[in-house]
Scaffold this active site. Sequence first.
Site, PDB file in Angstrom:
ATOM      1  N   ASP A 101       0.853  -1.182   0.000  1.00  0.00           N
ATOM      2  CA  ASP A 101       0.000   0.000   0.000  1.00  0.00           C
ATOM      3  C   ASP A 101       0.893   1.237   0.000  1.00  0.00           C
ATOM      4  OD1 ASP A 101      -1.952   1.981   0.634  1.00  0.00           O
ATOM      5  OD2 ASP A 101      -3.101   0.581   1.817  1.00  0.00           O
ATOM      6  N   PHE A 150     -10.336  -0.148  -0.098  1.00  0.00           N
ATOM      7  CA  PHE A 150      -9.956  -1.006   1.020  1.00  0.00           C
ATOM      8  C   PHE A 150     -10.488  -2.408   0.758  1.00  0.00           C
ATOM      9  CE2 PHE A 150      -9.862  -2.892   5.206  1.00  0.00           C
ATOM     10  CZ  PHE A 150      -8.580  -2.523   5.611  1.00  0.00           C
TER      11      PHE A 150
END
Length: 173
Positions: A101, A150
């Site tokens: 990420d 997400f």
Amino acid sequence: MAEKIRVMLSETEVDKRIDAIGEQISHDYAGKQVHLVCVLKGGAFFMCELAKRISVPVSLDFMSVSSYGGATTSSGVVRIVKDLDESLDGKDVIVVEDIVDSGRTLNYLLNLLKERKPKSLKLCTLLDKPDRRVEHVLVDYTGFQIPDEFVVGYGLDYDQKYRNLPYIGVVEL
């Protein structure tokens, strides 16, 4: 509040991509042994499936680091929760992660592991979110590049839930 999960990548798509990564690693490490280092907890599902698809000798170790807690974004503070059991000295090492990420955690971890003198050190991730990157991290083997959403499933969690989903889903709060 109950979350809704939307399928992003089906179980079949994930399975086929892991096959391809396993074949590539087997080709790249022909005649060698590879030492997989799993980043717990999320990477466990991916690493176990990946290891089954690698045809060269494989050894495994596990490490746990944390930078999320119960949040959906990285705090930027990396803490080692469980260190490796074996030395990396002279080994061909592939760090196996569920997702890259911001890159903060992996940047920290890869620098730490380089100090342990592996013969080689590469990174394999099931998912990559390049749009979220704040630290440069070279990913050698990537399952899928995904947008900034997400995700859960296949080891990825939201507050310790949804790891056991056999696909990659998007949490819609």
